[in-house]
Design a protein around this motif. Structure first.
Motif, short mmCIF file in Angstrom:
data_model
loop_
_atom_site.label_atom_id
_atom_site.label_comp_id
_atom_site.label_asym_id
_atom_site.label_seq_id
_atom_site.Cartn_x
_atom_site.Cartn_y
_atom_site.Cartn_z
N SER A 1 -46.83 -56.58 -5.56
CA SER A 1 -46.66 -55.15 -5.35
C SER A 1 -45.85 -54.56 -6.48
N CYS A 2 -46.13 -53.31 -6.80
CA CYS A 2 -45.38 -52.59 -7.83
C CYS A 2 -45.22 -51.15 -7.36
N THR A 3 -43.99 -50.75 -7.11
CA THR A 3 -43.72 -49.39 -6.66
C THR A 3 -43.17 -48.57 -7.80
N ALA A 4 -43.77 -47.41 -8.00
CA ALA A 4 -43.39 -46.52 -9.09
C ALA A 4 -42.57 -45.36 -8.57
N SER A 5 -41.63 -44.93 -9.38
CA SER A 5 -40.83 -43.76 -9.05
C SER A 5 -40.49 -43.02 -10.33
N GLY A 6 -40.11 -41.77 -10.17
CA GLY A 6 -39.65 -41.00 -11.33
C GLY A 6 -40.52 -39.81 -11.66
N ARG A 7 -41.84 -40.00 -11.52
CA ARG A 7 -42.73 -38.88 -11.78
C ARG A 7 -44.09 -39.16 -11.16
N SER A 8 -44.89 -38.10 -11.12
CA SER A 8 -46.25 -38.25 -10.58
C SER A 8 -47.08 -39.15 -11.47
N LEU A 9 -47.97 -39.93 -10.84
CA LEU A 9 -48.84 -40.83 -11.57
C LEU A 9 -50.22 -40.23 -11.80
N THR A 10 -50.37 -38.94 -11.56
CA THR A 10 -51.64 -38.27 -11.82
C THR A 10 -52.06 -38.49 -13.27
N ASN A 11 -53.31 -38.94 -13.42
CA ASN A 11 -53.90 -39.20 -14.74
C ASN A 11 -53.39 -40.49 -15.39
N TYR A 12 -52.55 -41.21 -14.70
CA TYR A 12 -52.09 -42.48 -15.23
C TYR A 12 -53.11 -43.58 -14.98
N ALA A 13 -52.99 -44.63 -15.75
CA ALA A 13 -53.61 -45.91 -15.44
C ALA A 13 -52.47 -46.90 -15.16
N MET A 14 -52.69 -47.71 -14.16
CA MET A 14 -51.72 -48.76 -13.82
C MET A 14 -52.40 -50.11 -14.00
N GLY A 15 -51.59 -51.12 -14.21
CA GLY A 15 -52.20 -52.42 -14.40
C GLY A 15 -51.21 -53.55 -14.27
N TRP A 16 -51.76 -54.75 -14.35
CA TRP A 16 -50.96 -55.97 -14.34
C TRP A 16 -51.29 -56.77 -15.59
N PRO B 1 -53.70 -58.59 -20.52
CA PRO B 1 -54.04 -57.78 -19.36
C PRO B 1 -54.85 -58.59 -18.35
N VAL B 2 -54.57 -58.36 -17.09
CA VAL B 2 -55.24 -59.08 -16.01
C VAL B 2 -56.11 -58.14 -15.20
N ALA B 3 -55.56 -56.98 -14.84
CA ALA B 3 -56.30 -56.00 -14.05
C ALA B 3 -55.72 -54.62 -14.30
N GLY B 4 -56.59 -53.61 -14.21
CA GLY B 4 -56.14 -52.25 -14.38
C GLY B 4 -56.83 -51.35 -13.37
N ILE B 5 -56.24 -50.18 -13.14
CA ILE B 5 -56.82 -49.26 -12.17
C ILE B 5 -56.52 -47.82 -12.59
N VAL B 6 -57.52 -46.96 -12.41
CA VAL B 6 -57.34 -45.54 -12.66
C VAL B 6 -56.65 -44.94 -11.44
N TRP B 7 -55.50 -44.35 -11.64
CA TRP B 7 -54.73 -43.90 -10.48
C TRP B 7 -55.48 -42.84 -9.68
N ASN B 8 -56.10 -41.90 -10.36
CA ASN B 8 -56.75 -40.78 -9.67
C ASN B 8 -57.92 -41.23 -8.81
N THR B 9 -58.73 -42.18 -9.32
CA THR B 9 -59.99 -42.53 -8.66
C THR B 9 -59.96 -43.90 -7.99
N GLY B 10 -59.04 -44.74 -8.38
CA GLY B 10 -59.01 -46.10 -7.83
C GLY B 10 -60.00 -47.05 -8.47
N VAL B 11 -60.66 -46.63 -9.53
CA VAL B 11 -61.64 -47.49 -10.20
C VAL B 11 -60.90 -48.62 -10.91
#
Length: 125
Positions: free
Chosen positions: A21-36, A47-57
């Motif tokens: 799990s990875c919890t983010a704080s500090g600002r909105s993640l709109t338009n961000y990509a997150m990953g591991w 890189p192992v995996a990535g995800i588009v925050w807005n769409t979940g792709v």
């Protein structure tokens, strides 16, 4: 600034599962990509995996495709990675990563704006 706090690593036997799990704080993640990303001893961080925050792709490295699943929860600003059928070669420190420019920048350019502190995953044979 975005702060990323990871949890969920540990020691398991080959074939078992873990969820990071990875919890983010500090600002909105709109338009961000997150990953591991992960880093094995003596190897580069990859890189192992990535995800588009807005769409979940999601997107996955070939080595984990079909075994790992990345997801996110918009309500609690958390990204997860379910890791099944773990192998000894999955051993390493796993880092949560955030990129404000999107998945292309994160995945193709491997550009990371914010890193988590890392969590150790060890898979014994």
């Amino acid at each position: 600034q975005v702060q990323l706090v990871e949890s969920g690593g540990g020691l398991v036997e080959a074939g078992q599962s873990l969820r990071l799990s990875c919890t983010a704080s500090g600002r909105s993640l709109t338009n961000y990509a997150m990953g591991w990303f992960r880093q094995a001893p003596g190897k580069d961080r990859e890189p192992v995996a990535g995800i588009v925050w807005n769409t979940g792709v999601p997107t996955y490295a070939d080595s984990v495709n079909g075994r790992f699943t990345i997801s996110r929860n918009n309500v609690n600003n958390t990204v997860y990675m379910q890791m099944n059928r773990l192998k000894p070669e999955d051993t390493g420190v796993y880092y949560c990563a955030a990129n404000a420019d999107g998945l292309g920048s994160l995945w193709l350019s491997r550009e990371v704006h914010y890193w988590g502190q890392g969590t150790q995953v060890t898979v014994s044979s």
